[in-house]
Design a protein around this motif. Structure first.
Motif, short mmCIF file in Angstrom:
data_model
loop_
_atom_site.label_atom_id
_atom_site.label_comp_id
_atom_site.label_asym_id
_atom_site.label_seq_id
_atom_site.Cartn_x
_atom_site.Cartn_y
_atom_site.Cartn_z
N GLN A 136 -6.38 0.14 8.15
CA GLN A 136 -7.31 1.61 7.78
C GLN A 136 -8.49 1.31 8.25
O GLN A 136 -9.52 2.45 8.44
CB GLN A 136 -7.61 1.19 6.21
N LYS A 137 -9.12 0.29 8.60
CA LYS A 137 -10.25 0.24 9.43
C LYS A 137 -10.16 0.25 11.23
O LYS A 137 -11.16 0.14 11.79
CB LYS A 137 -11.12 -1.24 9.19
N SER A 138 -8.72 0.51 11.58
CA SER A 138 -8.82 0.58 12.97
C SER A 138 -8.28 2.00 13.40
O SER A 138 -8.26 2.85 12.64
CB SER A 138 -7.07 -0.56 13.23
N VAL A 139 -8.30 2.02 14.70
CA VAL A 139 -8.14 3.55 15.28
C VAL A 139 -6.64 3.84 15.05
O VAL A 139 -6.15 5.11 15.03
CB VAL A 139 -8.24 3.50 16.80
N TRP A 140 -5.84 3.13 14.28
CA TRP A 140 -4.53 3.42 13.88
C TRP A 140 -4.29 3.68 12.56
O TRP A 140 -2.99 3.79 11.98
CB TRP A 140 -3.36 2.29 14.44
N ARG A 141 -5.42 3.96 11.88
CA ARG A 141 -5.35 4.15 10.45
C ARG A 141 -4.54 5.32 9.96
O ARG A 141 -4.09 5.28 8.78
CB ARG A 141 -6.81 4.26 9.82
N ASN A 142 -4.29 6.32 10.65
CA ASN A 142 -3.52 7.65 10.45
C ASN A 142 -2.18 7.31 10.94
O ASN A 142 -1.08 8.13 10.64
CB ASN A 142 -4.07 8.97 10.88
N LEU A 143 -1.58 6.29 11.44
CA LEU A 143 -0.49 6.10 11.90
C LEU A 143 0.52 5.48 10.73
O LEU A 143 0.27 4.73 10.42
CB LEU A 143 -0.33 5.17 12.99
N SER A 144 1.47 6.25 10.55
CA SER A 144 2.51 6.02 9.55
C SER A 144 3.72 4.88 10.07
O SER A 144 4.44 5.59 11.17
CB SER A 144 3.24 6.79 8.79
N MET A 145 3.64 3.78 9.78
CA MET A 145 4.78 2.83 10.49
C MET A 145 6.00 3.24 10.06
O MET A 145 7.04 3.35 10.87
CB MET A 145 4.52 1.14 10.14
N LEU A 168 8.34 -5.34 12.59
CA LEU A 168 8.18 -6.44 11.77
C LEU A 168 8.40 -5.87 10.42
O LEU A 168 9.31 -6.38 9.63
CB LEU A 168 6.87 -7.39 11.44
N GLN A 169 7.89 -4.76 10.15
CA GLN A 169 8.25 -4.11 8.70
C GLN A 169 9.46 -3.40 8.83
O GLN A 169 10.18 -3.66 7.61
CB GLN A 169 7.06 -2.77 8.76
N PHE A 170 10.05 -2.96 9.85
CA PHE A 170 11.55 -2.85 9.76
C PHE A 170 12.42 -3.62 9.58
O PHE A 170 13.49 -3.89 8.76
CB PHE A 170 11.87 -2.10 11.17
N ALA A 171 12.08 -5.25 10.21
CA ALA A 171 12.84 -6.15 10.12
C ALA A 171 12.86 -6.68 8.60
O ALA A 171 13.96 -7.14 8.22
CB ALA A 171 12.22 -7.23 10.91
N LEU A 172 11.63 -6.68 7.92
CA LEU A 172 11.54 -7.08 6.57
C LEU A 172 12.31 -6.12 5.50
O LEU A 172 12.91 -6.15 4.76
CB LEU A 172 10.12 -7.27 6.14
N GLU A 173 12.18 -4.81 5.83
CA GLU A 173 12.95 -3.83 4.90
C GLU A 173 14.73 -3.87 5.27
O GLU A 173 15.20 -3.93 4.13
CB GLU A 173 12.34 -2.27 5.34
N TRP A 174 14.73 -4.25 6.49
CA TRP A 174 16.01 -4.40 6.62
C TRP A 174 16.71 -5.70 6.13
O TRP A 174 17.76 -5.58 5.46
CB TRP A 174 16.63 -4.21 8.17
N SER A 175 15.98 -6.65 6.10
CA SER A 175 16.40 -7.98 5.50
C SER A 175 16.51 -8.01 3.99
O SER A 175 17.47 -8.58 3.40
CB SER A 175 15.20 -9.14 5.78
N PHE A 176 15.72 -7.23 3.38
CA PHE A 176 15.85 -6.81 2.16
C PHE A 176 17.09 -6.08 1.78
O PHE A 176 17.87 -6.22 0.98
CB PHE A 176 14.63 -6.10 1.31
N GLY A 177 17.03 -4.81 2.73
CA GLY A 177 18.28 -3.82 2.39
C GLY A 177 19.66 -4.34 2.47
O GLY A 177 20.67 -4.02 1.91
N LYS A 178 19.60 -5.37 3.40
CA LYS A 178 20.87 -6.11 3.75
C LYS A 178 21.26 -7.29 2.71
O LYS A 178 22.57 -7.79 2.89
CB LYS A 178 21.10 -6.79 5.28
N GLY A 179 20.35 -7.54 1.90
CA GLY A 179 20.77 -8.63 0.99
C GLY A 179 20.35 -9.96 1.27
O GLY A 179 20.41 -10.83 0.61
N TYR A 180 19.54 -10.04 2.67
CA TYR A 180 19.43 -11.41 3.06
C TYR A 180 18.26 -12.00 2.20
O TYR A 180 18.00 -13.15 2.15
CB TYR A 180 19.00 -11.49 4.70
N MET A 181 17.31 -10.99 2.11
CA MET A 181 15.92 -11.46 1.24
C MET A 181 16.04 -10.98 -0.23
O MET A 181 16.59 -9.58 -0.58
CB MET A 181 14.74 -10.96 1.90
#
Length: 211
Positions: A165-174, A130-143
């Motif tokens: 930050q409270k989850s076991v994935w807190r150190n994972l960089s999306m 989802l983060q990728f889709a949002l970044e690309w939506s902005f990057g492509k000019g759709y958003m």
């Protein structure tokens, strides 16, 4: 997918390569069972909730933005609305023959790639997708930049960051997940179950919530 009517198996390291449409006769949502799940399941569930909120906009998006803490109780309160919005899409294209149901792949194209490549839980991978889709939506000019910044500053997005930050994935960089060289991911993209031809993959972009 209980509410989507799909059954699927992973094969050769790729997601959902073999499957059928077989709608369930009955679906039971059992609150004690869901709330008894480990805390990490709560974070993993956010991907599906956010996907439907962004696709539908309107009241579900508004409800998500009003949630104070993204915990199990909050997700349970949102669940009927998430299911309702998914059915609105599924009923228009129950066996994915018209193309409309492709909307449900929002966040999943790259999400399935990182899920397969890194062995992540589905929900964590979908959040990255989802983060990728949002970044690309902005990057492509759709958003527009205005809509992109508004979304990134939305109350629910800040809550997602806090939940991570409270989850076991807190150190994972999306974003680090998505920093591989493109050719690393091509094998997985070429196996995408929603590919329309040997050369093209349909991708869902967002203009703003609901569009």
């Amino acid at each position: 997918s209980a509410h989507g009517g799909k059954t699927a198996l992973n094969a050769r390291g790729s997601k959902n390569q073999i499957g059928t449409f077989y709608p369930a006769a009955d679906i039971y949502l059992v609150k004690p069972v869901l709330l008894a799940q480990p805390q990490e399941r709560c974070f993993e569930a956010l991907g599906a909730v956010i996907k439907m909120a962004l696709l539908s906009g309107g009241s579900l998006y508004s409800r998500l933005n009003k949630v104070n803490t993204l915990n199990g109780a909050a997700l349970w309160s949102l669940l009927p609305y998430v299911v309702k919005e998914k059915y609105k899409i599924v009923v228009k294209d129950p066996e994915e023959k018209k193309g409309f149901r492709h909307l449900l792949n929002f966040g999943h194209t790259m999400g399935h790639v990182v899920e397969s490549h890194y062995g992540l839980p589905h929900g964590v991978a979908v959040l990255a997708g989802l983060q990728f889709a949002l970044e690309w939506s902005f990057g492509k000019g759709y958003m527009s930049q205005k809509d992109y910044l508004k979304l990134m500053q939305a109350k629910f997005w800040k809550k997602v960051v806090q939940a991570k930050q409270k989850s076991v994935w807190r150190n994972l960089s999306m974003m680090a997940l998505l920093s591989e060289k493109p050719q690393i991911f091509m094998h997985y993209l070429e196996q995408d179950k929603k590919k329309t031809s040997s050369q093209k993959i349909r991708f869902v972009f967002l203009k703003n919530p609901g569009k």
